[in-house]
Design an enzyme around this catalytic site. Structure first.
Site, PDB file in Angstrom:
ATOM      1  N   ASP A 100     -53.446   3.649 -53.013  1.00  0.00           N
ATOM      2  CA  ASP A 100     -53.777   4.034 -54.385  1.00  0.00           C
ATOM      3  C   ASP A 100     -55.293   4.132 -54.614  1.00  0.00           C
ATOM      4  OD1 ASP A 100     -50.993   3.681 -54.799  1.00  0.00           O
ATOM      5  OD2 ASP A 100     -51.285   1.588 -55.397  1.00  0.00           O
ATOM      6  N   GLU A 308     -45.909   9.514 -61.354  1.00  0.00           N
ATOM      7  CA  GLU A 308     -46.869   8.391 -61.418  1.00  0.00           C
ATOM      8  C   GLU A 308     -48.199   8.836 -60.837  1.00  0.00           C
ATOM      9  OE1 GLU A 308     -45.178   5.242 -59.017  1.00  0.00           O
ATOM     10  OE2 GLU A 308     -45.420   6.366 -57.163  1.00  0.00           O
TER      11      GLU A 308
HETATM   12  O1  FUB Z   1     -48.965   0.748 -55.138  1.00  0.00           O
HETATM   13  C1  FUB Z   1     -47.938   0.463 -56.061  1.00  0.00           C
HETATM   14  C2  FUB Z   1     -47.477   1.718 -56.705  1.00  0.00           C
HETATM   15  O2  FUB Z   1     -47.043   2.629 -55.706  1.00  0.00           O
HETATM   16  C3  FUB Z   1     -48.520   2.468 -57.451  1.00  0.00           C
HETATM   17  O3  FUB Z   1     -48.840   1.921 -58.689  1.00  0.00           O
HETATM   18  C4  FUB Z   1     -47.906   3.804 -57.487  1.00  0.00           C
HETATM   19  O4  FUB Z   1     -48.736   4.840 -57.894  1.00  0.00           O
HETATM   20  C5  FUB Z   1     -47.438   3.941 -56.064  1.00  0.00           C
HETATM   21  O5  FUB Z   1     -48.463   4.340 -55.203  1.00  0.00           O
END
Ligand code: FUB
Length: 405
Positions: A100, A308
């Site tokens: 991330d 996301e």
């Molecule tokens: O790393 C945890 C979660 O997985 C993140 O918040 C999302 O964007 C995905 O990458």
């Protein structure tokens, strides 16, 4: 030189303690002086590694870095490698798992604010329970040799966030008025994701978390964009384990579900940040992402709809909103003339990486644009990821050619 030894650890703890004291006592002038000396110690002495040896406490060498530069976020040709090149399509560090990545240019240096994936082996599920991160490290590129990555060690731990219980997911960072801000999601004591903010005197902290999450915040993956006029905005949200579907009425409802396939897709959330960067200035609103005919994308359109990992960058006056499509594993982008949108879907940024999640940031450094992303190629396991980068281009018409990892 790798330094998982005393001096780095003790120094970091001492800096943290002094910053906490100063934050609480409000000794602003001392704070500024201390920030300046911290900035010197962090950047006048590089903490470099060749990303080879394990260390969770940061790594450091005694080689001085030239041209410490001005404080704050700079873009374009402001920052530059004095030697070496940015390592493309390689894990930036192998001493810890990182994911991330949120990349920023601060003080002429390119920094990365990633999640820190741990050596945990729980069963995976759609709720994301196997992403059990507890702290954050900051990485930077040694300007004296940009092929070297610096791990500045732990800058914030969940145990020092009064309201949080677990799962320190994708963070971001910002700078304003002499202070650096680290934004992060975590589950609160009731297992609901909230967004927190921590303040620090330098790009590598030490960061001190606010006692409460940002009022009105929810879900995951905060991304903060500071526009040319100084106004700052936060974009956030994520489906499934990110709980965005639980906020459809504006209140948390553990039982609420995603919209149906033919209903409008849930959009990322948008909020203006207050002048002090610590709260929302006004209501949280939903970003609309539409197709070329101005029709909102549908929830069933899972090769294009938001899932996301939202990010915002600006190129030639156009606002680019990019995000992960989650279960179809693409990074895609949409554009608008304002930071609030509506954004028009344009196309794919990145084809699927190895691993379930895909998450990125886009930054300009030394006149070139880079996509920071992650994959699980080192571990072969979804929740042990590694941050990488590759150059990204904008065509003459502003479009971004699709990259393949
Ligand atoms: O790393 C945890 C979660 O997985 C993140 O918040 C999302 O964007 C995905 O990458």
């Amino acid at each position: 030189m790798n330094a998982s030894v005393g001096p780095i650890h003790v120094g970091s703890a001492l800096r943290h303690a002094i910053f906490v004291l100063m934050s609480r006592s409000g000794l602003r002038s001392i704070h500024i002086a201390f920030a300046a000396s911290l900035s010197f110690s962090c950047h006048g002495v590089s903490a470099t590694s060749n990303a080879q040896a394990p260390s969770n406490q940061g790594s450091e060498s005694a080689a001085p870095l030239a041209q410490p530069g001005a404080k704050g976020e700079l873009s374009g040709s402001a920052g530059a490698c004095l030697a070496g090149v940015l390592p493309q399509r390689k894990a930036l560090v192998t001493s810890l798992y990182t994911a991330d990545p949120s990349a920023h240019v601060f003080e002429n240096t390119l920094y990365v604010y990633p999640s820190h994936d741990l050596e945990l082996n729980p069963p995976s599920n759609d709720n994301g329970d196997h992403y059990g991160m507890k702290d954050y490290h900051v990485l930077s590129f040694d300007r004296g040799n940009c092929s070297k990555i610096v791990d500045h060690g732990e800058v914030l731990n969940v145990k020092n966030v009064p309201w949080a219980s677990k799962q320190m997911w994708a963070p971001d960072a910002a700078f304003k008025n002499g202070t650096y801000f680290l934004y992060f999601p975590a589950r609160d004591k009731h297992d609901v994701f909230r967004l927190g903010v921590a303040r620090g005197p330098s790009p590598v902290g030490p960061f001190v978390a606010e006692p409460e999450p940002i009022a009105g915040s929810y879900s995951i993956d905060p991304a903060v964009f500071v526009d040319d006029d100084g106004r700052a905005y936060m974009y956030f949200g994520g489906l499934w384990g990110g709980q965005l579907q639980n906020w459809r009425t504006g209140k948390y409802d553990a039982r609420s579900a995603l919209p149906g396939s033919d209903e409008n897709a849930l959009g990322p959330r948008f909020a203006k940040l207050s002048a002090d960067m610590l709260s929302f200035d006004g209501a949280v609103t939903e970003i609309s992402i539409v197709d070329g005919a101005h029709r909102p994308l549908k929830q069933g359109d899972n090769q294009r709809r938001f899932f996301e990992g939202v990010w915002l960058h600006k190129y030639n006056g156009t606002y680019y909103l990019s995000y992960s499509t989650g279960d179809t594993h693409y990074l895609v982008y949409a554009t608008a003339n304002t930071p609030r949108g509506p954004f028009t879907y344009q196309g794919r940024l990145l084809n699927p990486v190895a691993g379930w999640t895909t998450h990125h940031s886009i930054v300009e450094y030394d006149g070139k644009w880079y996509l920071f992303y992650h994959d699980d190629s080192l571990s072969g396991v979804d929740n042990k990821r590694s941050v990488k980068l590759m150059e990204l281009t904008h065509g003459a018409d502003g479009s971004i050619p699709t990259l393949t990892p």
